[in-house]
Design a protein around this motif. Structure first.
Motif, PDB file in Angstrom:
ATOM      1  N   SER A 194       0.880  -1.170   0.000  1.00 25.86           N
ATOM      2  CA  SER A 194       0.000   0.000   0.000  1.00 25.86           C
ATOM      3  C   SER A 194       0.915   1.215   0.000  1.00 25.86           C
ATOM      4  N   VAL A 195       0.774   2.087  -0.998  1.00 25.17           N
ATOM      5  CA  VAL A 195       1.685   3.218  -1.127  1.00 25.17           C
ATOM      6  C   VAL A 195       1.139   4.429  -0.375  1.00 25.17           C
ATOM      7  N   ASN A 196       2.073   5.263   0.098  1.00 23.38           N
ATOM      8  CA  ASN A 196       1.703   6.502   0.772  1.00 23.38           C
ATOM      9  C   ASN A 196       1.181   7.486  -0.268  1.00 23.38           C
ATOM     10  N   CYS A 197      -0.014   8.022  -0.061  1.00 23.34           N
ATOM     11  CA  CYS A 197      -0.686   8.857  -1.074  1.00 23.34           C
ATOM     12  C   CYS A 197       0.104  10.118  -1.395  1.00 23.34           C
ATOM     13  N   ILE A 198       0.519  10.850  -0.374  1.00 21.93           N
ATOM     14  CA  ILE A 198       1.201  12.123  -0.612  1.00 21.93           C
ATOM     15  C   ILE A 198       2.565  11.893  -1.253  1.00 21.93           C
ATOM     16  N   GLN A 199       3.305  10.904  -0.765  1.00 18.97           N
ATOM     17  CA  GLN A 199       4.614  10.633  -1.366  1.00 18.97           C
ATOM     18  C   GLN A 199       4.469  10.176  -2.817  1.00 18.97           C
ATOM     19  N   MET A 200       3.427   9.421  -3.090  1.00 17.70           N
ATOM     20  CA  MET A 200       3.174   9.001  -4.470  1.00 17.70           C
ATOM     21  C   MET A 200       2.923  10.202  -5.370  1.00 17.70           C
ATOM     22  N   LEU A 201       2.084  11.126  -4.926  1.00 16.67           N
ATOM     23  CA  LEU A 201       1.778  12.300  -5.736  1.00 16.67           C
ATOM     24  C   LEU A 201       3.016  13.166  -5.952  1.00 16.67           C
ATOM     25  N   LYS A 202       3.809  13.341  -4.914  1.00 18.67           N
ATOM     26  CA  LYS A 202       5.041  14.115  -5.059  1.00 18.67           C
ATOM     27  C   LYS A 202       5.957  13.470  -6.093  1.00 18.67           C
ATOM     28  N   LYS A 203       6.055  12.137  -6.073  1.00 17.79           N
ATOM     29  CA  LYS A 203       6.916  11.439  -7.022  1.00 17.79           C
ATOM     30  C   LYS A 203       6.380  11.542  -8.433  1.00 17.79           C
ATOM     31  N   ALA A 208       7.407  14.183 -13.684  1.00 19.28           N
ATOM     32  CA  ALA A 208       6.932  15.019 -14.793  1.00 19.28           C
ATOM     33  C   ALA A 208       7.596  16.396 -14.782  1.00 19.28           C
ATOM     34  N   LYS A 209       8.626  16.580 -13.941  1.00 24.99           N
ATOM     35  CA  LYS A 209       9.390  17.831 -13.846  1.00 24.99           C
ATOM     36  C   LYS A 209       8.576  18.965 -13.236  1.00 24.99           C
ATOM     37  N   TYR A 210       7.694  18.630 -12.303  1.00 23.57           N
ATOM     38  CA  TYR A 210       6.938  19.634 -11.561  1.00 23.57           C
ATOM     39  C   TYR A 210       7.184  19.434 -10.071  1.00 23.57           C
ATOM     40  N   LYS A 211       7.157  20.524  -9.333  1.00 27.49           N
ATOM     41  CA  LYS A 211       7.293  20.447  -7.882  1.00 27.49           C
ATOM     42  C   LYS A 211       5.918  20.609  -7.260  1.00 27.49           C
ATOM     43  N   LEU A 212       5.589  19.705  -6.347  1.00 27.63           N
ATOM     44  CA  LEU A 212       4.291  19.752  -5.673  1.00 27.63           C
ATOM     45  C   LEU A 212       4.486  20.246  -4.247  1.00 27.63           C
ATOM     46  N   THR A 213       3.774  21.304  -3.897  1.00 28.09           N
ATOM     47  CA  THR A 213       3.804  21.849  -2.535  1.00 28.09           C
ATOM     48  C   THR A 213       2.356  22.055  -2.094  1.00 28.09           C
ATOM     49  N   GLY A 214       2.164  22.764  -0.989  1.00 27.95           N
ATOM     50  CA  GLY A 214       0.819  23.112  -0.560  1.00 27.95           C
ATOM     51  C   GLY A 214       0.501  22.636   0.840  1.00 27.95           C
ATOM     52  N   SER A 215      -0.600  23.153   1.374  1.00 27.97           N
ATOM     53  CA  SER A 215      -0.970  22.869   2.762  1.00 27.97           C
ATOM     54  C   SER A 215      -1.313  21.398   2.992  1.00 27.97           C
ATOM     55  N   ALA A 216      -1.786  20.691   1.954  1.00 27.28           N
ATOM     56  CA  ALA A 216      -2.116  19.275   2.122  1.00 27.28           C
ATOM     57  C   ALA A 216      -0.878  18.447   2.436  1.00 27.28           C
ATOM     58  N   LEU A 217       0.272  18.894   1.952  1.00 29.53           N
ATOM     59  CA  LEU A 217       1.503  18.148   2.177  1.00 29.53           C
ATOM     60  C   LEU A 217       2.019  18.310   3.597  1.00 29.53           C
ATOM     61  N   ASP A 218       1.500  19.307   4.312  1.00 29.44           N
ATOM     62  CA  ASP A 218       1.891  19.511   5.711  1.00 29.44           C
ATOM     63  C   ASP A 218       0.860  18.977   6.686  1.00 29.44           C
ATOM     64  N   ASP A 219      -0.194  18.372   6.172  1.00 27.13           N
ATOM     65  CA  ASP A 219      -1.276  17.870   7.011  1.00 27.13           C
ATOM     66  C   ASP A 219      -0.931  16.452   7.464  1.00 27.13           C
ATOM     67  N   GLU A 220      -0.778  16.230   8.774  1.00 30.20           N
ATOM     68  CA  GLU A 220      -0.336  14.931   9.279  1.00 30.20           C
ATOM     69  C   GLU A 220      -1.310  13.816   8.938  1.00 30.20           C
ATOM     70  N   ARG A 221      -2.617  14.126   8.851  1.00 30.56           N
ATOM     71  CA  ARG A 221      -3.601  13.096   8.550  1.00 30.56           C
ATOM     72  C   ARG A 221      -3.478  12.617   7.116  1.00 30.56           C
ATOM     73  N   LEU A 222      -3.149  13.517   6.208  1.00 29.01           N
ATOM     74  CA  LEU A 222      -2.943  13.130   4.814  1.00 29.01           C
ATOM     75  C   LEU A 222      -1.551  12.544   4.603  1.00 29.01           C
ATOM     76  N   ASN A 223      -0.568  13.039   5.361  1.00 29.43           N
ATOM     77  CA  ASN A 223       0.800  12.560   5.216  1.00 29.43           C
ATOM     78  C   ASN A 223       0.937  11.092   5.553  1.00 29.43           C
ATOM     79  N   ARG A 224       0.103  10.580   6.426  1.00 25.25           N
ATOM     80  CA  ARG A 224       0.223   9.192   6.875  1.00 25.25           C
ATOM     81  C   ARG A 224      -0.830   8.278   6.246  1.00 25.25           C
TER      82      ARG A 224
END
Length: 866
Positions: A194-203, A208-224
């Motif tokens: 089972s892959v980590n959702c946020i890490q998958m999206l960042k990868k 695709a040569k884009y950087k993903l940032t934003g408040s969702a990436l700092d949210d502990e509930r989404l991070n885990r």
């Protein structure tokens, strides 16, 4: 008042601020919708047809000009140096004297614009360290390399019921379906990551040569948050590449048992599949993934060695042959005679075959021959060619296309001259065998109408010679640099009962092909009317190491000889990512990237915003609404209560947020309510959906459905009925019905069912393939600093309460006021709370903003939402 309008990064001429006629409208939020939005546009503005403006608009006011009504991508409006609109300009009307059009903030670049039709499993590489089964424990226990991957593992390996628990069908005929005991036979197939959702999206964005940032990436509930595996049931993800090795020993007659065999009467040959045997013992196994499986049902040991990925592999094969004296000369089954090398030729071979190839054993015959079909020759004469004594005998693909390599010993006194190399002067036969790396001599080189075969292989060899000139190699001369001395290809033989062989080869293999060990020798028909074979034992050690992803390293011509101008280096760097798994191969193969991202955003009410040329932000719902009282605009002095207007919010009767639910799943079925007769009530199962009533008397409902599924769990017990572990269940109800036979239902798997989310909650100790491992346990609850329950129900910690902005206060209303705004105040409305008449408000919409300050802007307010 200074107004500057730039189009395509050029300053436009304006007659005057008054004649420009800029009036702006901006919408921040609609309470009757789920989503926060920020839309901005101007009413029609007018620019004079000056020389500068004519050039900016490419002389669109000339009749002959084509493509007049263009959208100009770069439009920036500044008021007194404050940027109040960053968007586009669309031409709507052209006269000889003026250009008219609208300024607006366009829809930003979306995931579809970036990824198009790309599927989730086509987004490049996401390689993580993974050395076989130990990797499962490392990621589940947090003992992986955190300097590489951070404190939150990129994936976990939970036990999930995608079907019934795998059991030995010979010992567990119809067991209790919910018992987990020592007879459960787990393998890697049952434990997809089972892959980590946020890490998958960042990868995905990074690839695709884009950087993903934003408040969702700092949210502990989404991070885990982790997401389950989903793919067609027949899909095979790549479990990892690295050295694959299996070592063991086999005998055709052992402990009074004659192994299963296949006869080829036209060649008086008998073959044994050593990887499907009653007499096989496995001593060691190395496997970075699920490429080698060993299964024993109490009677037969079956070994599967599957090629994980197409490419060139380095194969190293060593064997030791022992002729045995144990005899069996009675009964109705095959007799067993003394295994002597001077009497009979023996071969042990590595062959390849496809997954669904059920005929390869039927076609096995002796391959260590020196005439048809290996060579275009039928007898020995001066022009005949042969390997030098005890050197590699290359097998023509026409002879045996499945051949990879092997060894031949013996047959000194055999009458079968086709098995003899006349250049062996001591009449003591032994030599390596390998598939030719060239194409078959059966090709009609003039017309090429005949079928021809080609393998891509290289084994170091001194070359074949003619009988008339045994000192001059003319064919199959192959040089490979830097093969270690202890790995050089050779055979030995000691007397008539012992022989050894070792062979180093580079071979092109296709993904999914299987490698099997075959022993082939002669059999005879005895005077007693019973066939007889010859007793022998084979000790073997076979390793396969990924090497190159393309054939370019291989310098072998069409005739199977090496290219003298192009050296082949055994120690050349590998192209494969060894001792890793590529998590991308575990992502859904039938879901587009942009669809997955859109659905993920919908599930958690997130917004994906393109913020620059190569940047995106993934934000939670509150990111676009003002929440900080330090950013406050006091409008009490700009307007009065007497000038305000109140309007109803026009909320719907109900908001409904839903999962995708398959009513045939076991989890849903088990949660269905029962009627008085104990029968399930239709559509009464627990589905995790949320319904929120606003108190409004309207009959409308706003519904949003997540493409992800609600997740159910099943409790497994031990043989005494005590709880052992609670695991996710992703399978249909049918297989759990005791009216169906367990072993009939056991092969069914439901990897294709909808994905769902969970959190790692603990560990569970068990074994796979006799290896102790720690599996992850998972839960729908997250109990960190911030709490989360993965459902949409009317509970404080649900997804909906955490991330959705739902107005359920029907007593609230719009307050509409009019006032003058400065450029700076207008530009910061999305970041400001409004103070009015002793209350704090959010701005829902601003209309009619006049940069000249001659007209009041209308603000639509709502009492502070968050």
């Amino acid at each position: 008042m200074n107004i500057e309008l730039y189009i395509d990064n050029r300053l436009c001429d304006i007659e005057s601020p008054e004649k420009l006629g800029i009036t702006l409208k901006r919408v921040f939020f609609n309470p009757a919708d789920f989503n926060v939005k920020d839309v901005q546009k101007s009413y029609t503005i007018s620019l004079p047809a000056t020389a500068v403006n004519n050039e900016i608009f490419h002389y669109a006011n000339v009749e002959e000009t084509k493509g007049k009504f263009t959208i100009y991508n770069n439009a920036h409006l500044y008021i007194d140096g404050v940027l109040i609109l960053d968007g586009k300009f669309r031409l709507s009307e052209i006269t000889r004297d003026h250009y008219k059009g609208n300024l607006g903030v366009p829809a930003p670049l979306t995931a579809k614009d970036v990824f198009g039709e790309t599927m989730m499993n086509q987004v490049g590489s996401w390689n993580i360290d993974f050395q076989g089964r130990e990797g499962i424990t490392q990621y589940n226990t947090g003992t992986y390399d955190k300097k590489k991957y951070g404190d939150i593992p990129p994936c976990i390996f939970p036990l999930v019921l995608y079907g019934l628990l795998p059991r030995d069908k010979n010992t567990d005929k119809n067991p209790d379906r919910e018992v987990f005991d020592s007879r459960v036979q787990l393998s890697l197939d049952h434990l997809p990551p089972s892959v980590n959702c946020i890490q998958m999206l960042k990868k995905i964005f990074d690839n695709a040569k884009y950087k993903l940032t934003g408040s969702a990436l700092d949210d502990e509930r989404l991070n885990r948050l982790y997401v389950s595996y989903k793919n067609p049931n027949e899909y095979e993800p790549l479990w990892g590449t690295g050295e694959m090795r299996i070592k063991g020993n086999w005998g055709n007659y052992r402990n009074g048992i004659i192994d299963k065999y296949q006869k080829k009467e036209s060649h008086s040959a008998i073959s044994f599949n050593m990887f499907d045997s009653k007499n096989l013992l496995i001593e060691e196994k190395t496997d970075p993934g699920k490429n080698i499986t060993v299964f024993n049902n109490g009677d037969t040991t079956k070994v599967t060695l599957k090629v994980p990925q197409t490419g060139l592999y380095k194969l190293f094969f060593t064997t030791e042959f022992t002729g045995l004296t144990d005899l069996k000369e009675d009964g109705d089954e095959m007799y067993v005679y003394d295994g002597r090398l001077d009497k009979q030729p023996f071969e042990v071979k590595v062959i390849r075959h496809k997954e669904d190839d059920n005929t390869f054993m039927e076609e096995q015959k002796p391959d260590n021959v020196y005439f048809l079909y290996n060579q275009d020759q039928r007898e020995v004469n001066d022009q005949s060619i042969f390997p030098q004594a005890h050197q590699v005998n290359f097998v023509d693909p026409k002879q045996n296309l499945r051949m990879i390599c092997g060894f031949g010993w013996g047959g000194d006194d055999s009458v079968g001259d086709v098995h003899r190399n006349p250049l062996v002067e001591d009449n003591f036969y032994h030599n390596p065998i390998a598939i030719s790396g060239g194409r078959s001599w059966t090709v009609n080189k003039d017309t090429e109408k005949k079928e021809y075969f080609r393998a891509f292989s290289a084994v170091e060899n001194k070359g074949y010679v003619k009988m008339s000139d045994p000192d001059t190699p003319i064919k199959f001369i192959i040089n490979i640099d830097n093969i270690p001395a202890n790995m050089k290809t050779s055979t030995t033989r000691t007397g008539n009962r012992n022989g050894t062989g070792q062979l180093s080869q580079v071979i092109w293999l296709e993904k999914g092909e299987k490698l099997t060990l075959i022993s082939t020798s002669s059999y005879i028909y005895t005077r007693y009317g019973v066939d007889a074979c010859y007793n022998h034992r084979i000790d073997f050690d076979l390793s396969l190491t990924p090497f190159k992803l393309t054939k370019e390293w291989l310098a072998i011509d069409n005739d199977g000889s090496g290219d003298p101008d192009k050296r082949m280096d055994w120690n050349a760097p590998s192209d494969f990512e060894k001792d890793t798994i590529n998590l991308v191969s575990f992502l859904p193969a039938e879901i587009k990237v942009n669809d997955w991202i859109d659905n993920f955003c919908k599930a958690f009410n997130l917004s994906l915003v393109n913020t620059g040329k190569d940047t995106f932000e993934l934000n939670t719902k509150n990111n676009s609404l003002a929440t900080n009282i330090s950013n406050m605009l006091d409008i009490d002095k700009k307007t009065s209560v007497m000038q305000c207007v109140s309007e109803p919010l026009k909320l719907p009767y109900m908001y409904e947020v839903k999962f995708t639910v398959n009513n045939n799943e076991e989890g849903y079925y088990k949660t269905m309510e029962k009627n008085q007769l104990g029968e399930p009530i239709v559509n009464s199962g627990k589905d995790g959906n949320g319904r929120y009533y606003t108190g409004n008397l309207e009959t409308s409902t706003i519904t949003q459905s997540s493409n992800f599924s609600y997740n159910w769990y099943k409790e497994l017990v031990n043989s005494s009925g005590k709880p052992v572990i609670e695991v996710p269940i992703i399978s249909e109800h049918e297989i759990w019905d005791n009216n169906y036979d367990y072993q009939e239902m056991a092969p069914k798997r439901y990897y294709n069912l909808t994905q769902r989310f969970w959190y790692k909650s603990g560990l569970f100790s068990t074994n796979i393939d006799s290896t102790p491992i720690q599996l992850a346990t998972v839960s729908e609850r997250y109990d960190g600093k911030l709490k989360m329950i993965l459902d949409y129900e009317d509970k404080p910690e649900s997804i909906l309460r955490n991330y959705f902005l739902i107005m359920v206060d029907n007593d609230n209303n719009y307050t509409t006021v009019s006032c003058y705004l400065t450029a700076n105040e207008y530009a910061n409305l999305n970041k400001s709370l409004i103070k009015f008449n002793g209350d704090l408000y959010n701005v829902v919409e601003v209309d009619g903003y006049d940069p000249l300050g001659k007209n009041k802007a209308t603000l639509k307010l709502i009492r502070r939402i968050v």
